[in-house]
Design an enzyme around this catalytic site. Structure first.
Site, PDB file in Angstrom:
ATOM      1  N   LYS A 190      39.420 -53.667-122.633  1.00  0.00           N
ATOM      2  CA  LYS A 190      38.044 -53.188-122.776  1.00  0.00           C
ATOM      3  C   LYS A 190      37.060 -54.071-122.028  1.00  0.00           C
ATOM      4  O   LYS A 190      36.085 -53.592-121.474  1.00  0.00           O
ATOM      5  CB  LYS A 190      37.676 -53.112-124.260  1.00  0.00           C
ATOM      6  CG  LYS A 190      38.209 -51.870-124.930  1.00  0.00           C
ATOM      7  CD  LYS A 190      37.858 -51.850-126.400  1.00  0.00           C
ATOM      8  CE  LYS A 190      38.793 -52.745-127.163  1.00  0.00           C
ATOM      9  NZ  LYS A 190      38.581 -52.715-128.604  1.00  0.00           N
ATOM     10  N   GLU A 199      38.536 -52.503-132.559  1.00  0.00           N
ATOM     11  CA  GLU A 199      37.239 -53.173-132.630  1.00  0.00           C
ATOM     12  C   GLU A 199      36.264 -52.294-131.849  1.00  0.00           C
ATOM     13  O   GLU A 199      36.542 -51.937-130.697  1.00  0.00           O
ATOM     14  CB  GLU A 199      37.331 -54.557-131.976  1.00  0.00           C
ATOM     15  CG  GLU A 199      36.037 -55.316-132.131  1.00  0.00           C
ATOM     16  CD  GLU A 199      36.048 -56.706-131.504  1.00  0.00           C
ATOM     17  OE1 GLU A 199      37.084 -57.128-130.968  1.00  0.00           O
ATOM     18  OE2 GLU A 199      34.979 -57.346-131.556  1.00  0.00           O
ATOM     19  N   ARG A 217      52.679 -54.310-125.849  1.00  0.00           N
ATOM     20  CA  ARG A 217      51.523 -53.496-125.478  1.00  0.00           C
ATOM     21  C   ARG A 217      51.857 -52.690-124.228  1.00  0.00           C
ATOM     22  O   ARG A 217      52.709 -53.062-123.435  1.00  0.00           O
ATOM     23  CB  ARG A 217      50.270 -54.334-125.315  1.00  0.00           C
ATOM     24  CG  ARG A 217      50.298 -55.366-124.217  1.00  0.00           C
ATOM     25  CD  ARG A 217      49.115 -56.322-124.355  1.00  0.00           C
ATOM     26  NE  ARG A 217      47.843 -55.646-124.241  1.00  0.00           N
ATOM     27  CZ  ARG A 217      46.876 -55.719-125.153  1.00  0.00           C
ATOM     28  NH1 ARG A 217      47.046 -56.416-126.251  1.00  0.00           N
ATOM     29  NH2 ARG A 217      45.748 -55.097-124.966  1.00  0.00           N
TER      30      ARG A 217
HETATM   31  P1  ATP Z   1      41.477 -54.787-125.478  1.00  0.00           P
HETATM   32  O1  ATP Z   1      41.987 -56.095-124.985  1.00  0.00           O
HETATM   33  O2  ATP Z   1      41.685 -53.676-124.529  1.00  0.00           O
HETATM   34  O3  ATP Z   1      40.095 -54.855-125.996  1.00  0.00           O
HETATM   35  P2  ATP Z   1      42.357 -55.009-128.111  1.00  0.00           P
HETATM   36  O4  ATP Z   1      43.752 -55.241-128.582  1.00  0.00           O
HETATM   37  O5  ATP Z   1      41.399 -56.110-128.209  1.00  0.00           O
HETATM   38  O6  ATP Z   1      42.435 -54.413-126.665  1.00  0.00           O
HETATM   39  P3  ATP Z   1      41.509 -53.469-130.327  1.00  0.00           P
HETATM   40  O7  ATP Z   1      40.354 -52.579-130.436  1.00  0.00           O
HETATM   41  O8  ATP Z   1      41.485 -54.716-131.105  1.00  0.00           O
HETATM   42  O9  ATP Z   1      41.723 -53.760-128.799  1.00  0.00           O
HETATM   43  O10 ATP Z   1      42.866 -52.683-130.589  1.00  0.00           O
HETATM   44  C1  ATP Z   1      43.104 -51.725-131.576  1.00  0.00           C
HETATM   45  C2  ATP Z   1      44.592 -51.558-131.708  1.00  0.00           C
HETATM   46  O11 ATP Z   1      45.126 -51.054-130.486  1.00  0.00           O
HETATM   47  C3  ATP Z   1      45.278 -52.867-131.994  1.00  0.00           C
HETATM   48  O12 ATP Z   1      46.224 -52.667-133.023  1.00  0.00           O
HETATM   49  C4  ATP Z   1      45.923 -53.232-130.690  1.00  0.00           C
HETATM   50  O13 ATP Z   1      47.095 -53.963-130.886  1.00  0.00           O
HETATM   51  C5  ATP Z   1      46.196 -51.868-130.063  1.00  0.00           C
HETATM   52  N1  ATP Z   1      46.220 -51.958-128.603  1.00  0.00           N
HETATM   53  C6  ATP Z   1      45.244 -52.387-127.778  1.00  0.00           C
HETATM   54  N2  ATP Z   1      45.632 -52.384-126.489  1.00  0.00           N
HETATM   55  C7  ATP Z   1      46.903 -51.918-126.488  1.00  0.00           C
HETATM   56  C8  ATP Z   1      47.871 -51.678-125.467  1.00  0.00           C
HETATM   57  N3  ATP Z   1      47.612 -51.906-124.174  1.00  0.00           N
HETATM   58  N4  ATP Z   1      49.077 -51.192-125.841  1.00  0.00           N
HETATM   59  C9  ATP Z   1      49.356 -50.954-127.127  1.00  0.00           C
HETATM   60  N5  ATP Z   1      48.492 -51.157-128.135  1.00  0.00           N
HETATM   61  C10 ATP Z   1      47.287 -51.643-127.839  1.00  0.00           C
HETATM   62 MG    MG Z   2      39.879 -57.058-128.677  1.00  0.00          MG
END
Ligand code: ATP
Ligand code: MG
Length: 550
Positions: free
Chosen positions: A269, A34, A259
């Site tokens: 983020k 995102e 994760r």
């Molecule tokens: P954040 O909470 O940091 O914003 P998010 O999962 O909301 O993380 P996205 O931009 O939606 O962030 O994630 C893009 C991809 O990266 C998704 O497939 C998510 O599962 C993966 N991802 C995000 N954080 C991690 C992590 N700590 N370890 C492994 N994969 C991750």
């Molecule tokens: Mg997110």
């Protein structure tokens, strides 16, 4: 890029099986960020996993911006994400924006309404929440649940036309208010938001929810294996429901993995953005952050990051990885690549009183003893040099083998020097050491007359280049987990130390992101933001030793 086969893992096993049985002829994965912030090392794990899996089976990987929330998404983030994925060493096959599919998603919602599988609901967000029930109790059906199809179609179209205010109506999937899985209790799939979107501008005022949009994006792109993190496991039944009821041509399947979570690290983020917005750090690329841009600026290499996340592997349960493990991989990567040079971080002047004034000589120095192919360089030596303040003690304890009055040490690549006199200012601060050198002891000759126990590094004062050094400690203090509400209370006040010292004259040529091993100090990288023509600024990536064993 090296194309190491990925370690065996449960997702890979499924892929092998799917290819064998002919369920899929080609594997398609995607990395779906995102664009609401910069990527961090957790994302790197997902990037490496998705791209490596497809690469290994000659499949494809898309980069898709999951941009269904107009309020938090920005073009700046889109650009930084593209840059980071490329820097990590990957090329996507196709680039998509979830928002490119808004029209198709709308049409699928109309299909759901026509099938009696979705309805427009007038309950407020609060009412929807309170009627959802609990894990023990079923939810209550909405009074709007049995609206006739025609009325739903009309209202949904009017939602799109902008006839209603934010929150006045939503579209809900009609599934099962008594389902043991709360995600299946008539989840909201569209909401009204009168907000401009970074990609579609003012075209839409209704936006699909993640759980509805994500499976459809996967299906429209032809994704076969949709890999996400464990917290979405409970959403999988809804994912499957959307794919089935929307009758998409392609039927992707969702797989979950743990994760990445690391000690001393905030990895979300939202929290990273808070650190940036509160100016606790110097932007998204602050070298103390676990963002890809911060790691890059600090000097971590794509190879080290890829090898680190590969080593962690793909697990089905969450755990916390020791942050020092990443340091291990960057040392491994730079060991053979980074030239070794001398830098004095806390300078103390030494006058070699028996070295003729106005004379200088150029000594041979190996660039990397572990990698002789890196050759030799010449370093100047003359009457005045700088050594490290803590390589001298006026009153040393036992077993201190560096400089002290009357003691002799070896200057790396040069001569033995002996300390004869300590010069102080009026306040008693040491300002200078007076030493003598022994011309017989020149490095590289076969002098065997006597041995000294200490070897110290130095820089010739007349030719030294002034430099700034930035040393880092973890930004977040140990012991506190990211989940804690008060991670801002746990900021390490000593996370950055700035020192002014000197480097060898050849370092005048150093360019942003060039990496060096400074003898005895560790690996450093030239900071691209702070470095000026006059003064290079070096970020310490890691020190030389770690207690971490892999
Ligand atoms: P954040 O909470 O940091 O914003 P998010 O999962 O909301 O993380 P996205 O931009 O939606 O962030 O994630 C893009 C991809 O990266 C998704 O497939 C998510 O599962 C993966 N991802 C995000 N954080 C991690 C992590 N700590 N370890 C492994 N994969 C991750
Ligand atoms: Mg997110």
């Amino acid at each position: 890029m090296e194309n190491k086969p990925t370690q065996s893992n449960y997702i890979k096993n499924i892929i092998v099986e799917d290819l064998k049985t002919g369920k899929h002829r080609e594997i398609v994965t995607r990395f779906p960020p995102e664009p609401n912030g910069y990527l961090h090392i957790g994302h790197a794990k997902s990037i490496v996993l998705n791209f490596d899996l497809a690469d290994e089976f000659n499949g494809r990987t898309n980069l898709r911006f999951d941009d269904t929330n107009p309020l938090k998404e920005e073009t700046e983030y889109v650009e930084s994400i593209k840059e980071d994925v490329k820097w990590l060493g990957y090329e996507w096959d196709s680039l998509f924006f979830g928002s490119d599919f808004f029209e198709e998603m709308y049409n699928k919602a109309v299909l759901l309404i026509k099938k009696g599988k979705a309805y427009v609901c007038d309950l407020s967000a609060e009412e929807i929440r309170t009627t959802r029930g609990t894990l023990k109790e079923p939810g209550k059906e909405s009074p709007y649940r049995n609206r006739p199809v025609e009325e739903n179609l009309d209202l949904f179209e009017r939602m799109r036309r902008g006839e209603f205010k934010d929150g006045e109506k939503v579209l809900r999937a009609k599934i099962d208010m008594a389902s043991p899985n709360l995600n299946m209790r008539d989840p909201v799939i569209y909401r009204i938001a009168h907000a401009a979107h970074h990609n579609t501008g003012d075209k839409w005022c209704i936006y699909p929810m993640y759980d509805y949009a994500h499976p459809l994006e996967d299906a429209f792109e032809g994704v076969t294996h949709s890999i996400c993190t464990l917290e979405f496991e409970d959403h999988r039944p809804l994912y499957d429901w959307v794919i089935e009821e929307c009758e998409t041509e392609c039927e992707p399947h969702q797989y979950e993995f743990a994760r990445l979570d690391m000690t001393n690290t905030v990895m979300s983020k939202r929290k990273l953005k808070l650190l940036v917005d509160e100016k606790i750090v110097d932007g998204w690329d602050d070298p103390r952050l676990p963002t890809i841009s911060g790691l890059r600026r600090r000097g971590y290499t794509p190879e080290a990051i890829r090898n680190f996340v590969r080593e962690i592997g793909v697990a089905k349960s969450n755990s916390i990885v020791d942050a020092r493990m990443l340091d291990h991989f960057v040392r491994e990567d730079l060991k053979m690549k980074a030239p070794r040079t001398m830098a004095v971080l806390r300078p103390l002047k030494v006058v070699i009183t028996n070295y003729p004034e106005g004379q200088a000589e150029w000594l041979d120095a190996e660039n990397n003893p572990e990698n002789p192919e890196m050759g030799l360089r010449k370093i100047p030596f003359s009457r005045e040099i700088y050594v490290e303040q803590d390589d001298f003690m006026e009153d040393p304890p036992k077993k201190y083998f560096r400089l002290f009055p009357g003691n002799e040490v070896r200057l790396k690549h040069a001569y033995f020097i002996k300390c004869n006199e300590v010069i102080k200012d009026r306040d008693g601060n040491i300002t200078e050491l007076h030493c003598t050198y022994d011309p017989e002891t020149k490095s590289g000759t076969d002098f065997t007359g006597r041995k000294v126990k200490g070897t110290i590094h130095w820089v010739d004062a007349g030719n030294a280049v002034p430099a700034e050094f930035r040393l880092y400690e973890p930004l977040i203090l140990d012991g506190e987990k990211e989940e804690s509400a008060g991670f801002l209370d746990n900021i390490n006040p000593n996370s950055l130390e700035i020192l002014q010292g000197f480097v060898e004259p050849a370092m005048r040529e150093a360019k942003p992101q060039d990496k060096f091993q400074f003898f005895r100090h560790g690996y450093f990288s030239v900071d691209p933001q702070k470095t000026t023509g006059e003064k290079p600024v070096f970020n310490r990536i890691v020190s030389l030793k770690s207690s971490f064993k892999i």
